[in-house]
Enzyme design. Structure first.
Site, PDB file in Angstrom:
ATOM      1  N   ALA A 188      31.497  32.051  39.831  1.00  0.00           N
ATOM      2  CA  ALA A 188      31.048  33.244  40.568  1.00  0.00           C
ATOM      3  C   ALA A 188      32.056  34.363  40.317  1.00  0.00           C
ATOM      4  O   ALA A 188      32.593  34.982  41.249  1.00  0.00           O
ATOM      5  CB  ALA A 188      30.887  32.961  42.064  1.00  0.00           C
TER       6      ALA A 188
ATOM      7  N   HIS B 150      34.315  37.533  39.456  1.00  0.00           N
ATOM      8  CA  HIS B 150      34.296  38.945  39.819  1.00  0.00           C
ATOM      9  C   HIS B 150      35.513  39.619  39.188  1.00  0.00           C
ATOM     10  O   HIS B 150      36.271  38.970  38.442  1.00  0.00           O
ATOM     11  CB  HIS B 150      34.267  39.119  41.341  1.00  0.00           C
ATOM     12  CG  HIS B 150      35.350  38.352  42.060  1.00  0.00           C
ATOM     13  ND1 HIS B 150      36.680  38.651  41.932  1.00  0.00           N
ATOM     14  CD2 HIS B 150      35.283  37.288  42.897  1.00  0.00           C
ATOM     15  CE1 HIS B 150      37.394  37.829  42.663  1.00  0.00           C
ATOM     16  NE2 HIS B 150      36.572  36.967  43.250  1.00  0.00           N
TER      17      HIS B 150
ATOM     18  N   GLY C 131      38.348  40.356  40.199  1.00  0.00           N
ATOM     19  CA  GLY C 131      39.642  39.697  40.439  1.00  0.00           C
ATOM     20  C   GLY C 131      39.903  38.641  39.375  1.00  0.00           C
ATOM     21  O   GLY C 131      40.970  38.613  38.740  1.00  0.00           O
ATOM     22  N   HIS C 132      38.901  37.772  39.125  1.00  0.00           N
ATOM     23  CA  HIS C 132      39.064  36.744  38.085  1.00  0.00           C
ATOM     24  C   HIS C 132      39.271  37.410  36.722  1.00  0.00           C
ATOM     25  O   HIS C 132      40.093  36.961  35.927  1.00  0.00           O
ATOM     26  CB  HIS C 132      37.798  35.882  37.974  1.00  0.00           C
ATOM     27  CG  HIS C 132      37.459  35.108  39.204  1.00  0.00           C
ATOM     28  ND1 HIS C 132      36.373  35.391  39.980  1.00  0.00           N
ATOM     29  CD2 HIS C 132      38.071  34.046  39.779  1.00  0.00           C
ATOM     30  CE1 HIS C 132      36.312  34.536  40.984  1.00  0.00           C
ATOM     31  NE2 HIS C 132      37.338  33.716  40.897  1.00  0.00           N
TER      32      HIS C 132
ATOM     33  N   ASP D 162      45.137  34.628  47.248  1.00  0.00           N
ATOM     34  CA  ASP D 162      45.319  33.325  47.904  1.00  0.00           C
ATOM     35  C   ASP D 162      46.813  33.005  47.918  1.00  0.00           C
ATOM     36  O   ASP D 162      47.294  32.120  47.196  1.00  0.00           O
ATOM     37  CB  ASP D 162      44.531  32.241  47.158  1.00  0.00           C
ATOM     38  CG  ASP D 162      43.036  32.501  47.236  1.00  0.00           C
ATOM     39  OD1 ASP D 162      42.514  32.555  48.360  1.00  0.00           O
ATOM     40  OD2 ASP D 162      42.408  32.684  46.186  1.00  0.00           O
TER      41      ASP D 162
ATOM     42  N   SER E  79      36.404  38.907  46.478  1.00  0.00           N
ATOM     43  CA  SER E  79      36.320  37.474  46.762  1.00  0.00           C
ATOM     44  C   SER E  79      34.884  37.044  46.542  1.00  0.00           C
ATOM     45  O   SER E  79      33.957  37.798  46.863  1.00  0.00           O
ATOM     46  CB  SER E  79      36.711  37.226  48.225  1.00  0.00           C
ATOM     47  OG  SER E  79      36.235  35.957  48.641  1.00  0.00           O
ATOM     48  N   SER E  80      34.709  35.827  46.024  1.00  0.00           N
ATOM     49  CA  SER E  80      33.341  35.329  45.819  1.00  0.00           C
ATOM     50  C   SER E  80      32.616  35.251  47.156  1.00  0.00           C
ATOM     51  O   SER E  80      31.396  35.370  47.223  1.00  0.00           O
ATOM     52  CB  SER E  80      33.369  33.955  45.158  1.00  0.00           C
ATOM     53  OG  SER E  80      34.126  34.031  43.974  1.00  0.00           O
TER      54      SER E  80
HETATM   55  O1  PAF Z   1      41.364  29.693  43.840  1.00  0.00           O
HETATM   56  C1  PAF Z   1      40.445  28.966  43.432  1.00  0.00           C
HETATM   57  O2  PAF Z   1      39.409  29.433  42.929  1.00  0.00           O
HETATM   58  C2  PAF Z   1      40.598  27.460  43.544  1.00  0.00           C
HETATM   59  O3  PAF Z   1      41.276  27.098  44.704  1.00  0.00           O
HETATM   60  C3  PAF Z   1      41.235  26.806  42.299  1.00  0.00           C
HETATM   61  C4  PAF Z   1      42.656  27.301  42.095  1.00  0.00           C
HETATM   62  C5  PAF Z   1      40.402  27.130  41.068  1.00  0.00           C
HETATM   63  C6  PAF Z   1      41.290  25.292  42.480  1.00  0.00           C
HETATM   64  O4  PAF Z   1      40.023  24.763  42.653  1.00  0.00           O
END
Ligand code: PAF
Length: 268
Positions: A20, A22, A24-25, A138, A173-174
């Site tokens: 999912a 976005h 941020g990723h 996070d 955030s997703s």
């Molecule tokens: O932050 C996340 O998306 C998850 O906690 C991670 C680090 C991929 C572990 O499942």
């Protein structure tokens, strides 16, 4: 694949995600592409980091869209294991990081960080990255992963990238996808509280109790927000007091978290 790359002398970056994707990723992916010869993005909605009654079933999933975004971003491989491949029948080992996992998210989501530490360790073992990329959004997860990597001698550098925010300050955030229009507006109370506290800190206020009150007062002014915690902690231990303001707030049925180091100017 990663062994072949390693034999060829190529460096490998890993971006662990639950999909999912976005902005941020994509900021993590972009940084990984700048710093490594090859980049792997893992997509795995990890069941063992969700508690009973949490959103594992309804967590957003869109494999095709994610793949298209990652192809465009120029990643070299997507690692998308099945639950059965990650946790085959009989699988019973969990990694527990002590202390840093205990307060805040650890209290609110028992077992969550065991699930995170276990899956991240498995991803490190599978990919053997030189660098792995995590979002500051996070913050406690970052502290847990750093501790785990250090304690288990993983030869991986943990890179932490800044939280990507919407124009009104809401952290990407997703889970923002769960918010309706009114809730989405109310979600801005988190970044607004952090901005206010950072401004007060910049003005010389250092008293943790006063800074906590400022966070809470701003959050409680938002009728749709239910504050779970608003604390000031040390960003490494999460047990000692420090300048990292961390928030968990329910907006309707959605639980949002955000954080900011008050010693730094709030962006935007
Ligand atoms: O932050 C996340 O998306 C998850 O906690 C991670 C680090 C991929 C572990 O499942």
């Amino acid at each position: 694949m990663s062994r072949r790359w390693r034999r060829e002398g190529l460096s490998i970056g890993l971006v662990p995600t639950m999909g999912a994707l976005h902005a941020g990723h994509l900021s993590l992916v972009e940084r990984a592409c700048q710093e490594n010869d090859r980049v792997v993005v893992s997509i795995f909605v990890n069941p063992i980091q969700f508690g009973p009654g949490e959103d594992f079933e309804r967590y957003p999933r869109d494999a095709e869209r994610d793949a298209a975004l990652l192809a465009k971003a120029g990643v070299d491989a997507i690692y998308r294991p099945t639950v059965a491949a990650m946790y085959p029948p009989g699988s019973s080992t969990r990694i527990h990081v002590a202390a840093v996992t205990e307060p805040l998210e650890g209290q609110a989501r028992p077992g969550h960080f065991d699930g995170v530490a276990t899956v991240v360790a498995k991803l490190f073992t599978a990919v053997e990255p030189d660098r792995a990329y995590f979002g500051q959004k996070d913050a406690q997860q970052v502290a847990v992963v750093k501790r785990m990597a250090r304690d288990l001698d993983f030869q991986v550098e943990i890179r932490v990238c800044p939280t990507v925010r919407e124009p009104d300050g809401v952290a990407r955030s997703s889970r923002n996808a769960y918010l309706n229009v009114e809730e989405r507006k109310a979600a801005a109370s988190l970044s607004s509280a952090l901005r206010l506290a950072a401004g007060t800190y910049a003005g010389g206020e250092r008293h943790p109790q006063r800074l906590r009150e400022i966070l809470r007062e701003r959050l409680e002014a938002e009728p749709l927000a239910q504050v779970e915690y608003a604390e000031l902690v040390d960003p490494e231990t999460f047990t000692a007091p420090g300048s990292l303001a961390v928030l968990a707030v329910r907006i309707g049925r959605t639980r949002l978290i955000d954080n900011h180091d008050l010693a730094m100017e709030f962006p935007g």
